[in-house]
Write an enzyme that holds these catalytic residues in place. Structure first.
Site: not given
Length: 287
Positions: A137, A167, A237-239
Site C-alpha cells: 500500500h 500487502d 510513514g512507519n508502514s
C-alpha cells in the site's frame, strides 16, 4: 702276625669310612644341585606368574580406565549441554534486559525511506543485490518513486512484484555494498519479547520506537492469523519498516494500527510470512 691282621682290618675299616664319607658328600652335593634347580624353577614360575598377574591387572586397569573415560565423557557432555542451555538462557535474559543502542547501530543503515508521488513510507534492504521490502500500500497507485538511504542517498527504484493480499511489495535498486537485514524466525517470538520499529513516521526520518510483543497469530488485513500485535508506537510513514528483535533480526514488517483513539495496538506481518511471500514474488529464494 696279629699286628699285621689288625692293621689290615683297620685299613679296611678306614677305606669303608672314606667311601661312606664320599657317598654322603655326593648325596649332599646332588641334593644341593637338585634343590637349586627346584628353587630356580620355582623362582622362574613365580616370576612368570607375577608377570602374568601384572599384565592381567594392567589390562584390567586399562579397560577400567577406558570404561570410566567413556562414562565420564558422556557425563561431561551432558553437563556441557546443560551449561550451554543455561548460558543461552542467561544471554537471552541479558539481551531482553539491555537497551537497543547496539542493535540500532547495526541495523538502522539497512532501513530506507520509500518516497512516491502519492506519499511516503519505509522499507528495508535484504541483500547486496539491492532488493528492498515494503508494504504494497506504500507504492499503490504511485507513478514515480525513489529510495532514500540512511546516508541521504537517493536511488532510482524498480518494482519486481507485489502481493496485494499480504500487502508486500518487492523493490530493487542498483547492486551495492549495503547494510542488509536478516529476516529471523518469527515462530520463536513470545509474548513479552522486546522489539523495536524503525521507520519514517510523519516525515521524521529513521525514527526508532520500542515496545513488546503483545500477542501473536492475530488476524489482519488478509483475514489470516499472520500478524504480531505490539505496543510499539506506529504512525503514518512507519508502514513497510522492519520490526526488529533483540538479536537485530527482522521478525515482522510494520503494517497498520487500529484506528484513531486506540493506543498500543500496532500490527506487523510475521517475518516467516514475509520471507515466503518475497520468495514467491521473485520466483527464487532470495532470503
Amino acid at each position: 702276625m696279629k699286628e699285621r691282621n689288625f692293621e689290615k682290618t683297620h685299613k679296611k675299616h678306614r677305606n669303608v669310612l672314606y667311601t661312606l664319607v664320599i657317598i654322603v658328600a655326593i648325596i649332599q652335593i646332588s641334593s644341593f644341585v637338585i634343590l637349586s634347580v627346584q628353587i630356580t624353577k620355582i623362582n622362574s614360575d613365580f616370576e612368570k606368574e607375577k608377570k602374568d598377574v601384572r599384565e592381567e591387572l594392567s589390562q584390567s586397569f586399562l579397560e577400567k580406565i577406558i570404561e570410566y573415560n567413556v562414562v565420564y565423557q558422556e557425563e561431561f557432555k551432558s553437563i556441557n549441554e546443560v551449561l550451554d542451555e543455561q548460558g543461552k538462557t542467561i544471554n537471552s535474559i541479558s539481551a531482553e534486559q539491555t537497551d537497543f543502542s547496539k542493535v540500532i547501530q547495526e541495523t538502522i543503515k539497512g532501513v530506507v525511506g520509500v518516497v512516491t508521488n502519492k506519499g511516503s513510507g519505509s522499507g528495508f534492504i535484504i541483500s547486496d543485490e539491492g532488493y528492498i521490502v515494503t508494504n504494497e500500500h506504500v507504492i499503490s497507485g504511485a507513478t514515480a518513486a525513489n529510495i532514500i538511504s540512511y546516508e541521504s542517498k537517493v536511488y532510482r527504484v524498480s518494482l519486481i512484484g507485489k502481493d496485494t493480499k499480504k500487502d508486500i511489495a518487492l523493490l530493487k535498486i542498483e547492486s551495492g555494498d549495503y547494510q542488509e537485514l536478516k529476516i529471523g524466525d518469527s515462530d520463536d517470538l513470545k509474548v513479552g519479547n522486546k522489539v523495536i520499529a524503525i521507520g519514517n513516521p510523519l516525515g521524521l526520518s529513521f525514527t526508532v520506537t520500542e515496545g513488546i510483543v503483545s500477542a501473536v497469530n492475530r488476524p489482519g488485513l488478509s483475514g489470516e492469523q499472520d500478524y504480531i500485535q505490539t505496543d510499539v508506537s506506529l504512525n503514518p510513514g512507519n508502514s513497510g519498516g522492519p520490526l526488529i528483535n533483540t538479536q537485530g533480526e527482522v521478525v515482522g514488517i510494520n503494517n497498520f494500527k487500529i484506528g484513531n483513539g486506540a493506543e498500543g495496538l500496532g500490527f506487523a506481518l510475521e517475518g516467516n510470512i514475509v520471507k515466503d511471500t518475497i520468495n514467491k514474488i521473485s520466483n527464487e529464494t532470495i532470503v
